[in-house]
Write a protein that holds these residues in place. Structure first.
Motif, PDB file in Angstrom:
ATOM      1  N   ILE A 146     -22.922 -95.548  85.809  1.00  0.00           N
ATOM      2  CA  ILE A 146     -24.214 -95.275  86.329  1.00  0.00           C
ATOM      3  C   ILE A 146     -24.571 -93.878  85.819  1.00  0.00           C
ATOM      4  O   ILE A 146     -25.826 -93.636  85.605  1.00  0.00           O
ATOM      5  CB  ILE A 146     -24.085 -95.648  87.914  1.00  0.00           C
ATOM      6  N   ALA A 147     -23.794 -92.936  86.379  1.00  0.00           N
ATOM      7  CA  ALA A 147     -24.152 -91.434  86.016  1.00  0.00           C
ATOM      8  C   ALA A 147     -24.547 -91.130  84.670  1.00  0.00           C
ATOM      9  O   ALA A 147     -25.519 -90.533  84.427  1.00  0.00           O
ATOM     10  CB  ALA A 147     -23.048 -90.786  86.435  1.00  0.00           C
ATOM     11  N   CYS A 148     -23.916 -91.767  83.505  1.00  0.00           N
ATOM     12  CA  CYS A 148     -24.060 -91.589  82.376  1.00  0.00           C
ATOM     13  C   CYS A 148     -25.361 -92.267  81.847  1.00  0.00           C
ATOM     14  O   CYS A 148     -26.344 -91.656  81.268  1.00  0.00           O
ATOM     15  CB  CYS A 148     -23.066 -92.240  81.492  1.00  0.00           C
ATOM     16  N   GLU A 149     -25.638 -93.657  82.386  1.00  0.00           N
ATOM     17  CA  GLU A 149     -26.866 -94.172  82.240  1.00  0.00           C
ATOM     18  C   GLU A 149     -28.196 -93.591  82.580  1.00  0.00           C
ATOM     19  O   GLU A 149     -29.049 -93.491  82.103  1.00  0.00           O
ATOM     20  CB  GLU A 149     -26.837 -95.546  82.725  1.00  0.00           C
ATOM     21  N   LEU A 150     -28.085 -92.921  83.967  1.00  0.00           N
ATOM     22  CA  LEU A 150     -29.261 -92.208  84.226  1.00  0.00           C
ATOM     23  C   LEU A 150     -29.291 -90.559  84.206  1.00  0.00           C
ATOM     24  O   LEU A 150     -30.133 -90.142  85.019  1.00  0.00           O
ATOM     25  CB  LEU A 150     -29.230 -92.572  86.091  1.00  0.00           C
ATOM     26  N   ALA A 156     -21.349 -87.480  86.548  1.00  0.00           N
ATOM     27  CA  ALA A 156     -20.579 -88.033  85.544  1.00  0.00           C
ATOM     28  C   ALA A 156     -19.288 -87.357  85.554  1.00  0.00           C
ATOM     29  O   ALA A 156     -18.228 -87.936  85.468  1.00  0.00           O
ATOM     30  CB  ALA A 156     -21.239 -88.062  84.188  1.00  0.00           C
ATOM     31  N   LYS A 157     -19.334 -85.910  85.772  1.00  0.00           N
ATOM     32  CA  LYS A 157     -18.163 -85.170  85.838  1.00  0.00           C
ATOM     33  C   LYS A 157     -17.266 -85.503  86.822  1.00  0.00           C
ATOM     34  O   LYS A 157     -16.036 -85.675  86.742  1.00  0.00           O
ATOM     35  CB  LYS A 157     -18.419 -83.619  85.745  1.00  0.00           C
ATOM     36  N   LEU A 189     -14.648 -90.335  77.881  1.00  0.00           N
ATOM     37  CA  LEU A 189     -13.673 -90.551  78.790  1.00  0.00           C
ATOM     38  C   LEU A 189     -12.308 -90.914  78.285  1.00  0.00           C
ATOM     39  O   LEU A 189     -11.262 -90.256  78.859  1.00  0.00           O
ATOM     40  CB  LEU A 189     -14.099 -91.800  79.726  1.00  0.00           C
ATOM     41  N   VAL A 190     -12.231 -91.602  77.098  1.00  0.00           N
ATOM     42  CA  VAL A 190     -10.854 -92.016  76.649  1.00  0.00           C
ATOM     43  C   VAL A 190     -10.189 -90.541  76.145  1.00  0.00           C
ATOM     44  O   VAL A 190      -8.963 -90.357  76.206  1.00  0.00           O
ATOM     45  CB  VAL A 190     -11.059 -92.914  75.372  1.00  0.00           C
ATOM     46  N   ARG A 191     -11.036 -89.764  75.522  1.00  0.00           N
ATOM     47  CA  ARG A 191     -10.357 -88.505  75.095  1.00  0.00           C
ATOM     48  C   ARG A 191      -9.891 -87.552  76.312  1.00  0.00           C
ATOM     49  O   ARG A 191      -9.076 -86.722  76.185  1.00  0.00           O
ATOM     50  CB  ARG A 191     -11.624 -87.701  74.141  1.00  0.00           C
ATOM     51  N   LEU A 192     -10.700 -87.641  77.234  1.00  0.00           N
ATOM     52  CA  LEU A 192     -10.420 -86.826  78.488  1.00  0.00           C
ATOM     53  C   LEU A 192      -9.101 -87.348  78.945  1.00  0.00           C
ATOM     54  O   LEU A 192      -7.985 -86.491  79.137  1.00  0.00           O
ATOM     55  CB  LEU A 192     -11.334 -86.899  79.671  1.00  0.00           C
ATOM     56  N   PRO A 322      -7.777 -79.218  82.233  1.00  0.00           N
ATOM     57  CA  PRO A 322      -9.075 -79.649  82.355  1.00  0.00           C
ATOM     58  C   PRO A 322      -8.968 -81.172  83.067  1.00  0.00           C
ATOM     59  O   PRO A 322      -8.460 -82.024  82.366  1.00  0.00           O
ATOM     60  CB  PRO A 322      -9.669 -79.678  81.025  1.00  0.00           C
ATOM     61  N   ASP A 323      -9.868 -81.499  83.820  1.00  0.00           N
ATOM     62  CA  ASP A 323      -9.837 -82.736  84.474  1.00  0.00           C
ATOM     63  C   ASP A 323     -11.219 -83.616  84.542  1.00  0.00           C
ATOM     64  O   ASP A 323     -11.627 -84.433  85.458  1.00  0.00           O
ATOM     65  CB  ASP A 323      -9.259 -82.879  85.889  1.00  0.00           C
ATOM     66  N   THR A 324     -12.256 -82.960  83.748  1.00  0.00           N
ATOM     67  CA  THR A 324     -13.543 -83.708  83.578  1.00  0.00           C
ATOM     68  C   THR A 324     -13.949 -83.727  82.182  1.00  0.00           C
ATOM     69  O   THR A 324     -13.459 -83.105  81.354  1.00  0.00           O
ATOM     70  CB  THR A 324     -14.723 -82.910  84.333  1.00  0.00           C
ATOM     71  N   ILE A 325     -14.883 -84.559  81.918  1.00  0.00           N
ATOM     72  CA  ILE A 325     -15.433 -84.507  80.353  1.00  0.00           C
ATOM     73  C   ILE A 325     -16.592 -83.343  80.241  1.00  0.00           C
ATOM     74  O   ILE A 325     -16.800 -82.660  81.183  1.00  0.00           O
ATOM     75  CB  ILE A 325     -16.405 -85.905  80.370  1.00  0.00           C
TER      76      ILE A 325
END
Length: 325
Positions: A146-150, A156-157, A189-192, A322-325
């Protein structure tokens, strides 16, 4: 282009001359000068002035309507949103408690509508609701989608951090939120997860040796068969394990509980790259208990202040990644 039509029906009756059905009990004011009609035919008797103050979109759509004569039924404004969405928006607009949204699907529709109508109070309130612990713990991938879409970067982070508690590569292809998540955002997200997993495993590999050598095996080569969990304790294997005299180039202390803990921690980090599970006391102690069947010195070695300090440093190194995109 306005997200709503400026055309209104000048009646409060349906096509058969009956009063409009499904009128919201929360928004059924006798002084209303406008009726909002949702896509599923729920109706809300509201006040133009309040809507115009809350939303520039409503202002543009309603500003040219003639003044309402209280002796006439208020005009009806059709909306594209369903009744639940309209009700949520109005609860943010009117001076009443904010709504409690319990469904991510409902929140997504309401937040998207709030953005379309530029209702600041609803946008702020729903953004805060999106990243509450309830949603982050139960469906962090849904929150992230939802965060990415909007276009909600900070949310998103926050959600990406919460997904670290789950194995996202095990996500079912039937998961509804994937329909609204782009390949690019999912790849981020996968790369994170992969980068943090690799960093956490490297932190364990690169840490200085354990501060004790209670099991006595010092070879840098892989753990021999007699130290595997399938081996049986005995006098011969025990005597071989007390190999203090075999220190050599590149050797490091072997501590049985740490070796089995590390072997279990690596696949856990590959699936869920956080420190929470692998440094949980019950997880650690399970390996200490298993090791104690072969080495009586493992429990006191584990409880020693130097070992606990060593583990604290190792956990801090994992947590600092690092723990967020």
């Amino acid at each position: 282009m306005l997200p709503i039509s400026t055309f209104v029906h000048m009646t409060d009756e349906d096509d058969f001359g009956r009063p409009l059905p499904n009128t919201s009990p929360l928004f059924n004011s006798l002084t209303a000068d406008l009726v909002l009609s949702s896509s599923n035919s729920y109706h809300f008797r509201v006040h133009r002035a309040i809507l115009c103050e809350a939303s520039p979109i409503f202002f543009a759509a309603l500003v040219n309507l003639p003044p309402h004569n209280s002796s006439d039924p208020p005009p009806v404004q059709d909306l594209a949103e369903d009744g639940d969405t309209v009700s949520i928006l109005l609860q943010y607009i009117y001076p009443m408690p904010n709504p409690h949204v319990t469904s991510l699907a409902t929140l997504r529709l309401a937040l998207s509508a709030a953005q379309r109508y530029e209702i600041t109070s609803a946008i702020d309130g729903l953004r805060s609701s999106l990243v509450t612990s309830t949603f982050l713990e139960s469906d962090p991938l849904g929150v992230y989608a939802i965060a990415c879409e909007l276009g909600l970067t900070e949310e998103a982070k926050i959600a990406s951090r919460a997904t670290l508690a789950f194995d996202i590569l095990a996500t079912s292809l039937d998961t509804p939120c994937l329909e609204n998540l782009t390949a690019k955002d999912f790849l981020r997200l996968v790369r994170l997860h992969q980068t943090r997993s690799e960093g956490a495993i490297a932190a364990i590999d690169c840490m200085a040796p354990m501060p004790h050598d209670c099991c006595g095996y010092t070879s840098a080569s892989p753990m021999p068969e007699e130290f595997s969990e399938s081996s049986h304790s005995g006098s011969s294997s025990h005597s071989r394990s007390r190999g203090h005299q075999h220190h050599g180039s590149g050797s490091s202390p072997y501590v049985r509980w740490f070796a089995t803990w590390k072997a279990a921690a690596i696949p856990e980090l590959k699936a869920r790259p956080r420190s929470n599970v692998i440094f949980d006391p019950s997880f650690l102690l399970s390996h200490v208990k298993r090791a104690s069947r072969h080495c009586a010195e493992c429990p006191p070695t584990f409880m020693a202040s130097a070992t606990q300090a060593w583990l604290t440093v190792l956990k801090e190194r994992v947590d600092s990644l690092p723990d967020t995109i």
